[in-house]
Design a protein around this motif. Structure first.
Motif, PDB file in Angstrom:
ATOM      1  N   ASN A  21       0.839  -1.201   0.000  1.00  0.00           N
ATOM      2  CA  ASN A  21       0.000   0.000   0.000  1.00  0.00           C
ATOM      3  C   ASN A  21       0.873   1.249   0.000  1.00  0.00           C
ATOM      4  OD1 ASN A  21      -1.457   2.244   1.741  1.00  0.00           O
ATOM      5  ND2 ASN A  21      -3.059   0.998   0.775  1.00  0.00           N
ATOM      6  N   ARG A  22       0.543   2.194  -0.847  1.00  0.00           N
ATOM      7  CA  ARG A  22       1.374   3.387  -1.001  1.00  0.00           C
ATOM      8  C   ARG A  22       1.515   4.168   0.301  1.00  0.00           C
ATOM      9  NH1 ARG A  22      -0.722   7.895  -5.080  1.00  0.00           N
ATOM     10  NH2 ARG A  22      -2.343   7.955  -3.476  1.00  0.00           N
ATOM     11  N   TRP A  23       0.421   4.286   1.057  1.00  0.00           N
ATOM     12  CA  TRP A  23       0.463   5.076   2.284  1.00  0.00           C
ATOM     13  C   TRP A  23       1.205   4.336   3.391  1.00  0.00           C
ATOM     14  CZ3 TRP A  23      -0.074  10.010   2.273  1.00  0.00           C
ATOM     15  CH2 TRP A  23      -0.844  10.602   1.271  1.00  0.00           C
ATOM     16  N   VAL A  24       1.045   3.031   3.433  1.00  0.00           N
ATOM     17  CA  VAL A  24       1.801   2.242   4.412  1.00  0.00           C
ATOM     18  C   VAL A  24       3.292   2.413   4.158  1.00  0.00           C
ATOM     19  CG1 VAL A  24       2.363  -0.095   5.186  1.00  0.00           C
ATOM     20  CG2 VAL A  24      -0.021   0.551   4.829  1.00  0.00           C
ATOM     21  N   GLU A  25       3.679   2.336   2.883  1.00  0.00           N
ATOM     22  CA  GLU A  25       5.092   2.488   2.540  1.00  0.00           C
ATOM     23  C   GLU A  25       5.601   3.874   2.909  1.00  0.00           C
ATOM     24  OE1 GLU A  25       7.742   2.974  -1.461  1.00  0.00           O
ATOM     25  OE2 GLU A  25       6.324   1.291  -1.427  1.00  0.00           O
ATOM     26  N   ARG A  26       4.823   4.918   2.610  1.00  0.00           N
ATOM     27  CA  ARG A  26       5.266   6.277   2.908  1.00  0.00           C
ATOM     28  C   ARG A  26       5.423   6.493   4.411  1.00  0.00           C
ATOM     29  NH1 ARG A  26       1.670  10.059  -1.261  1.00  0.00           N
ATOM     30  NH2 ARG A  26       2.805   9.453  -3.166  1.00  0.00           N
ATOM     31  N   LEU A  27       4.466   6.000   5.178  1.00  0.00           N
ATOM     32  CA  LEU A  27       4.559   6.141   6.629  1.00  0.00           C
ATOM     33  C   LEU A  27       5.724   5.332   7.184  1.00  0.00           C
ATOM     34  CD1 LEU A  27       0.764   6.013   7.559  1.00  0.00           C
ATOM     35  CD2 LEU A  27       2.279   8.008   7.677  1.00  0.00           C
ATOM     36  N   MET A  85       4.650   2.090  11.927  1.00  0.00           N
ATOM     37  CA  MET A  85       4.392   1.600  10.582  1.00  0.00           C
ATOM     38  C   MET A  85       5.611   0.871  10.023  1.00  0.00           C
ATOM     39  SD  MET A  85       1.303   2.218  10.130  1.00  0.00           S
ATOM     40  CE  MET A  85       1.225   1.623   8.439  1.00  0.00           C
ATOM     41  N   TRP A  89       5.667  -2.868   8.805  1.00  0.00           N
ATOM     42  CA  TRP A  89       6.162  -3.217   7.471  1.00  0.00           C
ATOM     43  C   TRP A  89       7.173  -4.364   7.558  1.00  0.00           C
ATOM     44  CZ3 TRP A  89      10.626  -3.520   4.622  1.00  0.00           C
ATOM     45  CH2 TRP A  89      10.450  -3.596   3.231  1.00  0.00           C
TER      46      TRP A  89
END
Length: 271
Positions: A21-27, A85, A89
């Motif tokens: 998920n893009r937001w999971v990765e960014r966080l 996060m 991850w």
């Protein structure tokens, strides 16, 4: 059995979707930045200690300093989210084996590291917190109270020294570049190589000293001889040319923090 395998496959697919998920990765990348900020502050405190000023040069001291800064409590909560996060991850990566070049054992260890840092930062964000040296001494005392406790403490010290030596190796061999995507980064890539090399080596030296302190505690059967990062840095200060050595390590810890910022930008997140 087929149902169990299907459930396992579905769980793995769900985990991969979460990690991707893009937001999971960014966080999660924000977690690297949070770790970098903490190391920069620790390095700054270590430099102050080198010149005779007080301060606790470890995670607890760094988090206390951050909490007292303008907008510090808000900043700590941001760090909590990023670190949590990143721990999540790595937990997913452990379950799926999705990180190139890393074993599940290594990602599991990183999960524990970032989960522990999340818990510590959460405590300070809530207005609490604890002394890092006291916590280390308490853990050492508990280990010594177990059967073959001194051997357990000595083994813990040996493991920490091993981790420290690996950090030095990872820095000097440029192995840390395997964790990054810096192709085409130009001058930025060269800067990352520099801060990573020096930063990893400096952190490895400090971890090795921490491990030695555990070994001394085991030999003398005295939990108070064990110590964390703060004790290790102050032990360095007590050596010949200690001030110069501690300043060098302090600069190295700051550079390691800057490397963590770079990792937030260039880390290979499962690709």
């Amino acid at each position: 059995m087929d149902d169990v395998e299907q459930l396992g496959q579905e769980a793995a697919q769900t985990a991969e979707k979460v990690a991707g998920n893009r937001w999971v990765e960014r966080l999660a990348r924000g977690g690297y930045a949070a770790a970098g900020l903490i190391h920069v502050v620790i390095g700054g405190i270590a430099a102050q200690v080198a010149f005779g000023r007080g301060g606790e040069a470890d995670q607890s001291g760094a988090l206390t300093s951050l909490r007292g800064a303008p907008a510090g409590p808000v900043l700590l909560w941001v760090c909590v989210v990023g670190l949590a996060m990143l721990a999540l991850w790595y937990a997913v990566a452990t379950a799926t084996g999705s990180v190139p070049g890393k074993t599940r054992w290594s990602t599991a260890a990183l999960t524990l590291v970032y989960a522990a840092l999340t818990v510590t930062t959460f405590g300070f964000a809530r207005g609490g917190g604890s002394d890092g040296e006291e916590r280390t001494n308490d853990i050492t005392a508990i280990l010594m109270g177990l059967p073959a406790g001194r051997l357990l403490v000595a083994a813990t010290g040996a493991v920490i020294v091993g981790v420290g030596v690996y950090h030095v190796y990872k820095g000097l061999s440029l192995k840390f570049l395997e964790d990054l995507r810096t192709s085409g980064a130009g001058a930025a890539g060269k800067a990352v190589r520099l801060v990573g090399t020096v930063g990893y080596a400096a952190k490895g030296v400090v971890l090795s000293v921490v491990g030695v302190l555990f070994a001394v505690a085991a030999v003398q059967a005295d939990p108070d001889e064990a110590g964390g990062l703060d004790a290790a840095l102050k032990a360095l200060a007590g050596q010949p040319f200690g001030r110069t050595l501690l300043v060098a390590v302090a600069v190295g810890l700051v550079l390691y923090g800057l490397y963590c910022f770079a990792r937030a930008r260039y880390a290979r997140m499962g690709d």
